[in-house]
Design a protein around this motif. Structure first.
Motif, PDB file in Angstrom:
ATOM      1  N   LYS A   1     -16.075  43.346 -30.124  1.00  0.00           N
ATOM      2  CA  LYS A   1     -16.463  42.618 -28.905  1.00  0.00           C
ATOM      3  C   LYS A   1     -17.983  42.586 -28.794  1.00  0.00           C
ATOM      4  CE  LYS A   1     -14.987  42.251 -24.072  1.00  0.00           C
ATOM      5  NZ  LYS A   1     -14.622  40.842 -24.090  1.00  0.00           N
TER       6      LYS A   1
ATOM      7  N   GLU B   1      -7.284  32.093 -30.767  1.00  0.00           N
ATOM      8  CA  GLU B   1      -7.314  32.558 -29.372  1.00  0.00           C
ATOM      9  C   GLU B   1      -8.161  31.578 -28.568  1.00  0.00           C
ATOM     10  OE1 GLU B   1      -9.510  36.290 -29.048  1.00  0.00           O
ATOM     11  OE2 GLU B   1     -10.783  35.701 -30.721  1.00  0.00           O
TER      12      GLU B   1
ATOM     13  N   THR C   1      -5.797  43.010 -21.904  1.00  0.00           N
ATOM     14  CA  THR C   1      -4.755  42.373 -21.089  1.00  0.00           C
ATOM     15  C   THR C   1      -3.589  41.963 -21.986  1.00  0.00           C
ATOM     16  OG1 THR C   1      -6.653  41.462 -19.910  1.00  0.00           O
ATOM     17  CG2 THR C   1      -4.472  40.750 -19.175  1.00  0.00           C
TER      18      THR C   1
ATOM     19  N   ALA D   1      -9.111  39.845 -18.935  1.00  0.00           N
ATOM     20  CA  ALA D   1      -9.385  40.692 -17.773  1.00  0.00           C
ATOM     21  C   ALA D   1      -9.653  39.833 -16.539  1.00  0.00           C
ATOM     22  CB  ALA D   1     -10.576  41.598 -18.066  1.00  0.00           C
TER      23      ALA D   1
HETATM   24  N1  PMP Z   1     -10.543  36.861 -26.728  1.00  0.00           N
HETATM   25  C1  PMP Z   1     -11.836  36.631 -26.449  1.00  0.00           C
HETATM   26  C2  PMP Z   1     -12.647  35.849 -27.430  1.00  0.00           C
HETATM   27  C3  PMP Z   1     -12.406  37.117 -25.275  1.00  0.00           C
HETATM   28  O1  PMP Z   1     -13.716  36.908 -25.011  1.00  0.00           O
HETATM   29  C4  PMP Z   1     -11.605  37.819 -24.347  1.00  0.00           C
HETATM   30  C5  PMP Z   1     -12.167  38.310 -23.044  1.00  0.00           C
HETATM   31  N2  PMP Z   1     -13.233  39.141 -23.211  1.00  0.00           N
HETATM   32  C6  PMP Z   1     -10.258  38.037 -24.675  1.00  0.00           C
HETATM   33  C7  PMP Z   1      -9.761  37.549 -25.868  1.00  0.00           C
HETATM   34  C8  PMP Z   1      -9.362  38.814 -23.747  1.00  0.00           C
HETATM   35  O2  PMP Z   1      -9.670  40.179 -23.768  1.00  0.00           O
HETATM   36  P1  PMP Z   1      -9.387  41.116 -22.514  1.00  0.00           P
HETATM   37  O3  PMP Z   1      -7.946  40.948 -22.182  1.00  0.00           O
HETATM   38  O4  PMP Z   1      -9.701  42.480 -22.988  1.00  0.00           O
HETATM   39  O5  PMP Z   1     -10.283  40.630 -21.410  1.00  0.00           O
END
Ligand code: PMP
Length: 307
Positions: free
Chosen positions: A149, A182, A211, A247
């Motif tokens: 991330k 995604e 999530t 999130a």
């Molecule tokens: N994929 C990407 C590219 C994202 O930026 C995010 C959100 N940060 C997610 C998936 C979802 O991740 P999370 O459920 O941890 O927010």
């Protein structure tokens, strides 16, 4: 009341909060981040976000700046100082400050830690969830380690802007083999005509959403079958339902893809049920801030049920 940010040990009004011009986060996107949803003053999915933060730091060999307990205290303090009830908390850790050079500074420098908070207008958020969003599809032009991330989000920002310009709420990104990876800031899901939930398996191709993981668990509680595998745009167009998880969006139904209706063009029953199941579980496990009668403010980890 001014918004308050945390920068390397200090709580400051936003106007005074700053990082050094040679911070590697600024010059090389050499930084990782996490985003927490805050509901009724409680941080959602805290252990999962802390675990992924450690993984991201480890993959990039950035030093862990502080213990999980200390970090949790900072996150709570930001919630408290911003009087945040519903919103988002953003945490960023960069490799630190050093004269510009692609290679890592040697000896290593201390990482830079930033935490900010932003209020969510719950009326707008709920209205969006009730209506669902449309998505567009675009080629996935990102790098090969999407599982980390990092703040290197330019392709994601470009995709989100392209979606916005067409009135869509998200862009689903497609690999050269034709499968959807995604969303630009969310994980992508479909419900097949025979009622199987499908979302891409965790790998270097996607960010393993916290999530997403919680919704996989919620789905098993709802007796729904989940297949973690890749799916194509055609399969998505023929789906009974589609939705995104993150999130900030929790579970938000997708009602159209590239202008084509999914199902009857309204949020589906499964997406709605999973949103409710996810939020119920996340709120029950949320970590809320409690004030002590006397002495300094501390964060205590408590299970708190939120009405
Ligand atoms: N994929 C990407 C590219 C994202 O930026 C995010 C959100 N940060 C997610 C998936 C979802 O991740 P999370 O459920 O941890 O927010």
């Amino acid at each position: 009341m001014p918004r308050i940010a945390y920068v390397d040990g200090a709580y400051l009004p936003h106007a005074d909060a700053a990082v050094h011009i040679e911070d590697r986060g600024n010059q090389f996107a050499d930084a990782v981040y996490e985003v927490w949803a805050v509901r009724a003053g409680g941080l959602l999915d805290t252990p999962g976000h802390l675990k992924r933060l450690r993984r991201s730091l480890g993959e990039l060999h950035i030093a862990v700046p502080m213990s999980d307990d200390a970090l949790t205290l900072v996150l709570h303090e930001i919630v408290r100082r911003n009087r945040l009830r519903d919103g988002l908390v953003y945490l960023q850790v960069s490799r630190g400050v050093a004269p510009r050079d692609h290679a890592f500074p040697s000896p290593a420098v201390s990482p830079t830690v930033i935490v900010t908070a932003k209020r969510t207008d719950m009326k707008t958020a709920e209205a969006r969830a009730e209506k669902g969003i449309s998505v567009i599809t675009l080629p996935d032009i990102r790098w090969g380690r999407r599982d980390i991330k990092t703040v290197s989000l330019l392709p994601n920002a470009l995709a989100k802007q392209a979606a916005k310009e067409t009135g869509a709420g998200e862009a689903w990104l497609i690999d050269p083999d034709g499968t959807i990876t995604e969303g630009s800031s969310s994980n992508a899901w479909i419900l097949t005509p025979d009622n199987v939930l499908v979302t891409r398996a965790a790998s270097n191709s996607i960010l393993n959403g916290i999530t997403r993981l919680a919704v996989i668990e919620a789905a098993s509680g709802e007796k729904l079958r989940v297949e973690e595998r890749a799916f194509t745009r055609d399969e998505a167009l023929a789906a009974k339902e589609a939705f995104v998880t993150s999130a900030s969006a929790h579970v938000t139904a997708v009602v159209a893809i590239d202008g084509q209706k999914i199902g009857d063009g309204r949020p589906g029953a499964v997406a709605k049920a999973l949103r409710t199941a996810y939020l119920t579980a996340a709120r029950q496990n949320s970590v809320a801030l409690h004030k002590r009668e006397a002495g300094p403010l501390v964060a205590r980890r408590t299970k708190r049920r939120i009405p």
